[in-house]
Motif scaffolding. Structure first.
Motif, mmCIF file in Angstrom:
data_model
loop_
_atom_site.group_PDB
_atom_site.id
_atom_site.type_symbol
_atom_site.label_atom_id
_atom_site.label_comp_id
_atom_site.label_asym_id
_atom_site.label_seq_id
_atom_site.Cartn_x
_atom_site.Cartn_y
_atom_site.Cartn_z
ATOM 1 N N ALA A 1 25.442 -58.251 9.041
ATOM 2 C CA ALA A 1 26.033 -58.256 10.382
ATOM 3 C C ALA A 1 25.756 -56.923 11.062
ATOM 4 O O ALA A 1 25.951 -55.861 10.472
ATOM 5 C CB ALA A 1 27.532 -58.495 10.291
ATOM 6 N N GLU A 2 25.301 -56.993 12.312
ATOM 7 C CA GLU A 2 25.001 -55.782 13.070
ATOM 8 C C GLU A 2 25.784 -55.803 14.382
ATOM 9 O O GLU A 2 25.933 -56.871 15.003
ATOM 10 C CB GLU A 2 23.514 -55.691 13.381
ATOM 11 N N PRO A 3 26.276 -54.663 14.829
ATOM 12 C CA PRO A 3 26.970 -54.634 16.123
ATOM 13 C C PRO A 3 26.026 -54.972 17.273
ATOM 14 O O PRO A 3 24.867 -54.557 17.284
ATOM 15 C CB PRO A 3 27.471 -53.184 16.221
ATOM 16 N N THR A 4 26.512 -55.748 18.207
ATOM 17 C CA THR A 4 25.787 -55.967 19.456
ATOM 18 C C THR A 4 25.905 -54.699 20.301
ATOM 19 O O THR A 4 26.548 -53.713 19.893
ATOM 20 C CB THR A 4 26.398 -57.146 20.216
ATOM 21 N N ASP A 5 25.319 -54.727 21.487
ATOM 22 C CA ASP A 5 25.458 -53.555 22.364
ATOM 23 C C ASP A 5 26.928 -53.311 22.699
ATOM 24 O O ASP A 5 27.396 -52.166 22.702
ATOM 25 C CB ASP A 5 24.654 -53.771 23.655
ATOM 26 N N ASP A 6 27.662 -54.394 22.973
ATOM 27 C CA ASP A 6 29.099 -54.233 23.238
ATOM 28 C C ASP A 6 29.832 -53.767 21.984
ATOM 29 O O ASP A 6 30.771 -52.955 22.056
ATOM 30 C CB ASP A 6 29.698 -55.556 23.721
ATOM 31 N N GLY A 7 29.398 -54.284 20.837
ATOM 32 C CA GLY A 7 30.016 -53.862 19.576
ATOM 33 C C GLY A 7 29.792 -52.396 19.300
ATOM 34 O O GLY A 7 30.698 -51.679 18.853
ATOM 35 N N ALA A 8 28.573 -51.916 19.551
ATOM 36 C CA ALA A 8 28.267 -50.493 19.334
ATOM 37 C C ALA A 8 29.087 -49.623 20.275
ATOM 38 O O ALA A 8 29.556 -48.538 19.898
ATOM 39 C CB ALA A 8 26.768 -50.251 19.546
ATOM 40 N N ALA A 9 29.275 -50.092 21.522
ATOM 41 C CA ALA A 9 30.078 -49.323 22.477
ATOM 42 C C ALA A 9 31.549 -49.291 22.070
ATOM 43 O O ALA A 9 32.260 -48.312 22.307
ATOM 44 C CB ALA A 9 29.931 -49.927 23.875
ATOM 45 N N PHE A 10 32.013 -50.375 21.445
ATOM 46 C CA PHE A 10 33.415 -50.478 21.032
ATOM 47 C C PHE A 10 33.706 -49.731 19.733
ATOM 48 O O PHE A 10 34.849 -49.311 19.491
ATOM 49 C CB PHE A 10 33.752 -51.972 20.857
ATOM 50 N N LEU A 11 32.674 -49.525 18.902
ATOM 51 C CA LEU A 11 32.882 -49.040 17.530
ATOM 52 C C LEU A 11 33.500 -47.638 17.473
ATOM 53 O O LEU A 11 34.475 -47.411 16.751
ATOM 54 C CB LEU A 11 31.555 -49.057 16.770
ATOM 55 N N LEU A 12 32.956 -46.693 18.215
ATOM 56 C CA LEU A 12 33.451 -45.315 18.121
ATOM 57 C C LEU A 12 34.904 -45.188 18.573
ATOM 58 O O LEU A 12 35.738 -44.639 17.838
ATOM 59 C CB LEU A 12 32.541 -44.376 18.918
ATOM 60 N N PRO A 13 35.262 -45.697 19.754
ATOM 61 C CA PRO A 13 36.693 -45.616 20.130
ATOM 62 C C PRO A 13 37.586 -46.444 19.213
ATOM 63 O O PRO A 13 38.758 -46.117 19.029
ATOM 64 C CB PRO A 13 36.717 -46.135 21.569
ATOM 65 N N ALA A 14 37.033 -47.509 18.609
ATOM 66 C CA ALA A 14 37.837 -48.300 17.671
ATOM 67 C C ALA A 14 38.177 -47.479 16.444
ATOM 68 O O ALA A 14 39.311 -47.531 15.943
ATOM 69 C CB ALA A 14 37.071 -49.568 17.272
#
Length: 310
Positions: A57-70
């Motif tokens: 599983a790989e983060p989408t562009d939205d997932g990558a943007a959400f990952l750090l603040p998450a």
């Protein structure tokens, strides 16, 4: 919209290891539960956060943007929980080794105050600093070498005078005290002196100052084995601090070193923002009992000489 922290944690876990099964193991959940949490999070956010591929599983562009603040959100939540729990749990203190004088310092604090403490052992400064910074221990004893992380504070806690350990057949065995000058040329066997540690650095300076040889040949089978080997030898010596609890041995002799006696400095370290209610009491307990040394009483290597009384 309010985020479900459990769902955020599931997403961060999968994004970190890239596999739902590994994330489920890490979180102690079923793989199905992890999938459901992430599906709910994606539904709440109205976007797809993870893309499933043959490699995982790989983060989408939205997932990558959400990952750090998450990740930051979870860290803040964990700190909030720990801030409450830490007020009720035992004070966790890293003493390096339970035979050392530092354990006695904590025991004295416990017995005089009734404070609930938990003893933890590690491998000195190189593991104590990360443990303090991540909050897995509240305080740690170590010799401080060089600058510390600005988040950490420290205070001198104990100077441990050097003792010589020899077997009953050794020429020094009958002595009540020995000077460092008399030990010049002596080889001390210390297999526990691991490269890169603060205590090995201290013994390196000691050897250079007093013309000693420190032998670290191994393997290191532990303190009891070392004492057995020293006790049966007429030549081998080793060193231990006055505060080290040395098991009784019928063929072992412990000899104090005459002043100015080399002393190993133990400091207490803690994180400045640690709010455990018992920590100030431990710090005060140690400060009240510590006395700065004089050059007539004590020898210290150059990195520790700032401890001398003015």
């Amino acid at each position: 919209m309010e985020l479900d922290l459990g769902a955020v944690r599931a997403f961060v876990a999968v994004a970190g290891c890239r596999r739902f099964g590994e994330a489920a193991d890490e979180l102690g959940l079923s793989q199905q539960a992890v999938s459901k949490r992430i599906a709910k999070l994606e539904s709440d956010l109205g976007t797809t956060l993870l893309r499933r591929t043959s490699a995982g599983a790989e983060p989408t562009d939205d997932g990558a943007a959400f990952l750090l603040p998450a990740r930051a959100l979870l860290a803040t939540a964990d700190q909030a929980v720990d801030a409450v729990r830490s007020r009720r749990r035992a004070l966790r203190v890293d003493v390096l080794g339970t035979r050392l004088a530092t354990t006695e310092l904590v025991r004295e604090f416990h017995e005089s105050s009734g404070a609930d403490v938990e003893i933890i052992t590690s491998d000195g400064l190189r593991s104590a600093v990360p443990a303090l910074l991540r909050g897995s221990v509240d305080a740690a004893f170590a010799r401080v070498l060089g600058p510390l992380d600005p988040a950490l504070a420290h205070t001198p806690a104990r100077l441990d005078p050097l003792h010589v350990l020899v077997g009953v057949a050794h020429p020094l065995a009958g002595r009540k005290r020995v000077t460092m000058a008399e030990l010049a040329g002596t080889t001390a066997w210390m297999p526990g002196n691991a490269p890169g540690t603060e205590w090995t650095a201290w013994f390196t300076d000691l050897a250079a100052e007093f013309a000693l040889n420190i032998e670290t040949r191994g393997p290191n089978f532990g303190f009891d084995h070392l004492l057995d080997e020293v006790a049966r030898s007429a030549e081998t010596v080793t060193f231990a601090g006055e505060g080290v609890r040395v098991p009784w041995h019928p063929d072992l002799v412990r000899i104090p070193v005459a002043p100015p006696v080399p002393c190993y400095p133990h400091y207490l370290l803690w994180r400045r923002d640690n709010r455990h209610p018992l920590l100030p009491g431990l710090i005060a307990h140690l400060k009240a009992r510590y006395r700065p040394p004089t050059t007539a009483e004590v020898w210290l290597p150059p990195p520790d000489r700032h401890l001398f009384a003015c």
